[in-house]
Design an enzyme around this catalytic site. Sequence first.
Site, mmCIF file in Angstrom:
data_model
loop_
_atom_site.group_PDB
_atom_site.id
_atom_site.type_symbol
_atom_site.label_atom_id
_atom_site.label_comp_id
_atom_site.label_asym_id
_atom_site.label_seq_id
_atom_site.Cartn_x
_atom_site.Cartn_y
_atom_site.Cartn_z
ATOM 1 N N ASP A 1 46.776 47.719 61.029
ATOM 2 C CA ASP A 1 47.722 46.733 61.189
ATOM 3 C C ASP A 1 47.515 46.473 62.625
ATOM 4 O O ASP A 1 48.068 47.064 63.446
ATOM 5 C CB ASP A 1 48.875 46.879 60.767
ATOM 6 N N HIS A 2 46.764 45.379 63.043
ATOM 7 C CA HIS A 2 46.395 45.023 64.324
ATOM 8 C C HIS A 2 47.579 44.729 65.305
ATOM 9 O O HIS A 2 47.610 45.055 66.458
ATOM 10 C CB HIS A 2 45.342 43.937 64.625
ATOM 11 N N HIS B 1 52.763 42.986 58.694
ATOM 12 C CA HIS B 1 53.030 42.656 60.209
ATOM 13 C C HIS B 1 54.674 42.930 60.246
ATOM 14 O O HIS B 1 55.308 43.500 61.075
ATOM 15 C CB HIS B 1 52.763 41.570 60.592
#
Length: 506
Positions: free
Chosen positions: A177-178, A240
């Site tokens: 999950d960047h 996110h």
Amino acid sequence: MDQKNVLFTIFGGTGDLARRKLYPSLFRLYQKGDLGEDFAVIGTARRPWSNETYHEVIKNSIASFQPSNKEAEEFASHFYYQSHNVKDTQHYDALKKLSDELDEKYSIQGNRIFYLAMSPNFFGTIVSHLKSQGLLNTNGYHRVIIEKPFGNDYQSAADLNDEINQVFTEEEIYRIDHYLGKEMIQNISAIRFANLIFESIWNNRYIDNIQISLAEDVGVEERGGYYDKSGALKDMVQNHILQMLSLLAMEPPVAFSEKEIRTEKIKALESIRMFSEEEVRKNFVRGQYVAGEIGDDQFRGYREEENVDENSLTETFVAGKFLIDNFRWSGVPFYVRTGKRLTEKGTRINVVFKQVPVNVFKDSVTGPCDQKSLAPNILTIYIQPTEGFSLTLNGKEIGQGFQTDPIKLEHRNSSDIIENTPEAYEKLLLDALNGDGTNFTHWDEVAQSWKIVDRIRETWDKDQQTPPGYRAGTMGPDEAYQLLEKEGRHWVWEPDEWYRQRGLLK
């Protein structure tokens, strides 16, 4: 410098993610010495490229860093291309042969990282072939990095996880999950746990509500086909937003280690109330952007976008309220919102503190000053595009009397610092190289997030209603404002007001 001996194999090596994020991030690690000369990268995809073509792609992807010709050539020389059909067993035999050759050439010691930068539909096929064709038969470590989406609901995610677990252990799986690689996301823990002033009041006695806003000013662009099957809820909330919420809500870990942080994040997610259908309708709203304009810029509606169904019911905006049923957070709403084609691009967190019990200035000689005129104290954490934080306090207005006026204590990272801050993918790739899964999502986090989101999705799917429209360029439909107004609150961040005041937005 502890340089890494490793062979990367990137499935989807010709794709947009590889060009925009992975190759530049690997180059930054190479520049900084985290990758020395004992590493290699195999890029695989369907395209019939040669190594020379691949090297040109690599050099173009790092051109913005302005490397010397020698540096670019030396970096690109570590990259090898193999045309590959993920369903063809013979192609894995060829991949093993090349992998073994590179392992010997670069003294890689059997360390292998597989990056699956392609559709999750192929994950099970790929990992099973990695095992059956002997690509994991080395003495080094084996890790697999997986991009989102990890499934499209709980059941599909569980099935996918079972497939991957047939080959890799949970400790070897790195689900990206960047957002967890972003500097200010990682700073949430520092702000909370390194400052007694905040940690001592980080509870329902002092905090009125917490707001998480993740706004995008772009539309769906070329992702219309994918997005129309996903929507804002699955695309942003499931990963996110719930990851940010878990970091804000978790209890202090016993130690700042991967295991302890993960344990507390999972507890926080499991404490989120599972709403009934009636509660979903009451606490969550959705929207879909229609044509709009800001100043001279005009935008078409979602249903007019390429590859989008003209009768689509897919939401491009979500706003909602989560409640956490534990002693720390009971009664504190966590408001979230995210959407496409909003006023500005930005991700920020607003922690709104409760009012003082008594406003001693309300009977000042300068005139009445009721309780509501005191602005709340607000801690704002800026995630992107700007990075930093601010604290809004009440001070005295300059002049006669004791009228209060909000003042802001603020720190923003300079453009130079932001420019030189490691990109999220660079940080996460280095974490994977170091075997550190702290900033990746564990299966238990993914599973609980899907269970929460599935409850909302199932309710909306039953209703089959067209989402309320909102003009492109605004901050969502009226229902998103009413969600807070009915509880006597409002969104702290309202960038659209600036444009309205100047006549640039209706």
